[in-house]
Design an enzyme around this catalytic site. Structure first.
Site, PDB file in Angstrom:
ATOM      1  N   ASP A 116      -8.431  -8.471 -18.245  1.00 22.62           N
ATOM      2  CA  ASP A 116      -8.418  -9.081 -19.571  1.00 22.62           C
ATOM      3  C   ASP A 116      -8.097  -7.998 -20.594  1.00 22.62           C
ATOM      4  O   ASP A 116      -8.464  -6.832 -20.408  1.00 22.62           O
ATOM      5  CB  ASP A 116      -9.779  -9.703 -19.886  1.00 22.62           C
ATOM      6  CG  ASP A 116     -10.088 -10.918 -19.033  1.00 22.62           C
ATOM      7  OD1 ASP A 116      -9.149 -11.636 -18.644  1.00 22.62           O
ATOM      8  OD2 ASP A 116     -11.277 -11.161 -18.756  1.00 22.62           O
ATOM      9  N   ASP A 134      -5.670 -17.156 -19.211  1.00 24.14           N
ATOM     10  CA  ASP A 134      -6.735 -17.924 -19.860  1.00 24.14           C
ATOM     11  C   ASP A 134      -6.179 -18.776 -21.000  1.00 24.14           C
ATOM     12  O   ASP A 134      -6.597 -19.921 -21.197  1.00 24.14           O
ATOM     13  CB  ASP A 134      -7.826 -16.987 -20.386  1.00 24.14           C
ATOM     14  CG  ASP A 134      -8.445 -16.140 -19.299  1.00 24.14           C
ATOM     15  OD1 ASP A 134      -8.520 -16.598 -18.145  1.00 24.14           O
ATOM     16  OD2 ASP A 134      -8.861 -15.001 -19.602  1.00 24.14           O
TER      17      ASP A 134
END
Length: 167
Positions: A116, A134
């Site tokens: 991330d 995401d």
């Protein structure tokens, strides 16, 4: 109509997966610079984070391979749904979710974690870091909800055809 729905879905899978993997490759390439974070805007940083769990780091103690298998099971169910989808919005929505899920599954298989790097914050509060997979998943789920609301708001047709068949 079904062929074009599938084509839209597969295009969304490919786009979400490719953009996710390309952006993660860049984040990994610049990992030394992203370790401390780079401020892009007063409310947005780039910072490389290794997420061992799922959303918000939940289930971080579950082995990576179990999360990857669970992700693949979800992809399989969504792929069957996409194959049977009857409208373009649904096809695109499912494609985004599948592409995002595959991007995160590949991360787990390659790295044992999900990479991330997008960090939004305001007044000292940081939203958990996330990635483009995401984003694709959230956008796909949002489109699924809108499609469901649109179908439930459509008046019944006298000839028993659904409004979804006309899209």
């Amino acid at each position: 109509m079904t062929g074009s729905v599938r084509l839209i879905g597969m295009a969304c899978v490919l786009a979400a997966f490719t953009l996710d993997q390309a952006s993660k490759a860049l984040a990994i390439a610049f990992a030394p610079h992203l370790a401390a974070g780079i401020e892009i805007l007063p409310v947005f940083n780039l910072v490389l984070v290794h997420n061992r769990g799922v959303s918000f780091g939940l289930l971080g103690l579950v082995p990576w391979w179990a999360l990857a298998l669970f992700g693949l099971a979800i992809v399989a169910v969504l792929a069957v749904w996409l194959w049977r989808a009857q409208n373009r919005v649904l096809g695109g929505a499912l494609g985004l979710v599948i592409g995002g899920a595959l991007g995160n599954v590949l991360d787990r298989a390659r790295h044992g974690v999900v990479k991330d790097f997008l960090d939004f914050h305001l007044a000292g509060y940081h939203w958990p870091a996330f990635n483009l997979a995401d984003v694709a998943i959230v956008c796909g789920v949002g489109l699924l909800l809108l499609d469901t609301l649109r179908d439930s708001a459509s008046p019944a047709r006298p000839d028993n055809r659904s409004a979804a068949a006309d899209r």
